[in-house]
Design a protein around this motif. Structure first.
Motif, PDB file in Angstrom:
ATOM      1  N   LEU A  14       0.805  -1.218   0.000  1.00  0.00           N
ATOM      2  CA  LEU A  14       0.000   0.000   0.000  1.00  0.00           C
ATOM      3  C   LEU A  14       0.843   1.276   0.000  1.00  0.00           C
ATOM      4  O   LEU A  14       0.306   2.368  -0.185  1.00  0.00           O
ATOM      5  CB  LEU A  14      -0.936   0.024   1.220  1.00  0.00           C
ATOM      6  N   PHE A  26      -8.762  -2.638   2.359  1.00  0.00           N
ATOM      7  CA  PHE A  26      -9.550  -1.926   1.359  1.00  0.00           C
ATOM      8  C   PHE A  26      -9.880  -0.506   1.796  1.00  0.00           C
ATOM      9  O   PHE A  26      -9.894   0.409   0.975  1.00  0.00           O
ATOM     10  CB  PHE A  26     -10.801  -2.737   1.002  1.00  0.00           C
ATOM     11  N   GLY A  29      -7.102   1.903   1.090  1.00  0.00           N
ATOM     12  CA  GLY A  29      -6.834   2.239  -0.310  1.00  0.00           C
ATOM     13  C   GLY A  29      -6.494   1.058  -1.193  1.00  0.00           C
ATOM     14  O   GLY A  29      -6.212   1.237  -2.380  1.00  0.00           O
ATOM     15  N   GLY A  30      -6.517  -0.142  -0.637  1.00  0.00           N
ATOM     16  CA  GLY A  30      -6.208  -1.326  -1.432  1.00  0.00           C
ATOM     17  C   GLY A  30      -7.343  -1.683  -2.377  1.00  0.00           C
ATOM     18  O   GLY A  30      -8.492  -1.300  -2.164  1.00  0.00           O
ATOM     19  N   ASP A  31      -6.994  -2.402  -3.423  1.00  0.00           N
ATOM     20  CA  ASP A  31      -7.984  -2.897  -4.375  1.00  0.00           C
ATOM     21  C   ASP A  31      -7.633  -4.337  -4.722  1.00  0.00           C
ATOM     22  O   ASP A  31      -6.674  -4.898  -4.176  1.00  0.00           O
ATOM     23  CB  ASP A  31      -8.056  -2.010  -5.618  1.00  0.00           C
ATOM     24  N   SER A  32      -8.394  -4.926  -5.612  1.00  0.00           N
ATOM     25  CA  SER A  32      -8.187  -6.345  -5.921  1.00  0.00           C
ATOM     26  C   SER A  32      -6.815  -6.611  -6.539  1.00  0.00           C
ATOM     27  O   SER A  32      -6.206  -7.649  -6.279  1.00  0.00           O
ATOM     28  CB  SER A  32      -9.297  -6.870  -6.827  1.00  0.00           C
ATOM     29  N   LEU A  33      -6.322  -5.689  -7.345  1.00  0.00           N
ATOM     30  CA  LEU A  33      -4.999  -5.893  -7.945  1.00  0.00           C
ATOM     31  C   LEU A  33      -3.900  -5.848  -6.891  1.00  0.00           C
ATOM     32  O   LEU A  33      -2.970  -6.664  -6.922  1.00  0.00           O
ATOM     33  CB  LEU A  33      -4.741  -4.850  -9.031  1.00  0.00           C
ATOM     34  N   LEU A  34      -4.006  -4.908  -5.973  1.00  0.00           N
ATOM     35  CA  LEU A  34      -3.016  -4.845  -4.896  1.00  0.00           C
ATOM     36  C   LEU A  34      -3.149  -6.044  -3.958  1.00  0.00           C
ATOM     37  O   LEU A  34      -2.148  -6.533  -3.433  1.00  0.00           O
ATOM     38  CB  LEU A  34      -3.159  -3.542  -4.117  1.00  0.00           C
ATOM     39  N   ALA A  35      -4.367  -6.521  -3.770  1.00  0.00           N
ATOM     40  CA  ALA A  35      -4.573  -7.703  -2.926  1.00  0.00           C
ATOM     41  C   ALA A  35      -3.834  -8.911  -3.490  1.00  0.00           C
ATOM     42  O   ALA A  35      -3.276  -9.711  -2.737  1.00  0.00           O
ATOM     43  CB  ALA A  35      -6.063  -8.004  -2.779  1.00  0.00           C
ATOM     44  N   THR A  36      -3.808  -9.043  -4.810  1.00  0.00           N
ATOM     45  CA  THR A  36      -3.081 -10.161  -5.406  1.00  0.00           C
ATOM     46  C   THR A  36      -1.582 -10.046  -5.118  1.00  0.00           C
ATOM     47  O   THR A  36      -0.911 -11.068  -4.973  1.00  0.00           O
ATOM     48  CB  THR A  36      -3.317 -10.276  -6.923  1.00  0.00           C
ATOM     49  N   LEU A  56     -10.764 -11.502   1.312  1.00  0.00           N
ATOM     50  CA  LEU A  56     -11.987 -10.737   1.566  1.00  0.00           C
ATOM     51  C   LEU A  56     -12.555 -11.046   2.949  1.00  0.00           C
ATOM     52  O   LEU A  56     -13.092 -10.156   3.625  1.00  0.00           O
ATOM     53  CB  LEU A  56     -13.043 -11.031   0.505  1.00  0.00           C
TER      54      LEU A  56
END
Length: 72
Positions: A14, A26, A29-36, A56
């Motif tokens: 992040l 989330f 500021g995280g999103d699904s791409l950063l989660a990967t 999630l």
């Protein structure tokens, strides 16, 4: 893996030094791409494979470290 280690991964991905054990990825500021990226770092560093649904369900360093411990 402990909560501090997961927090460090969150901070790095992040680019936010304010991540704490109860910080929601989330909300920070995280999103699904950063989660990967987080999931890849955990797999690469600790050998634990988690799915996006796992992330999630446990979007904080504290919750995610507990999920990892339960899978070990």
């Amino acid at each position: 893996m402990n909560t501090d280690a997961v927090s460090d991964i969150f901070r790095r991905v992040l680019e936010n030094a304010e991540v704490r054990a109860d910080s929601d990825f989330f909300v920070m500021g995280g999103d699904s791409l950063l989660a990967t990226r987080v999931l890849s770092a955990i797999a690469r560093t600790y050998g634990v494979e988690l799915g996006f649904d796992d992330f999630l369900d446990a979007p904080t360093p504290n919750a995610l470290s507990k999920k990892i411990a339960s899978m070990a």
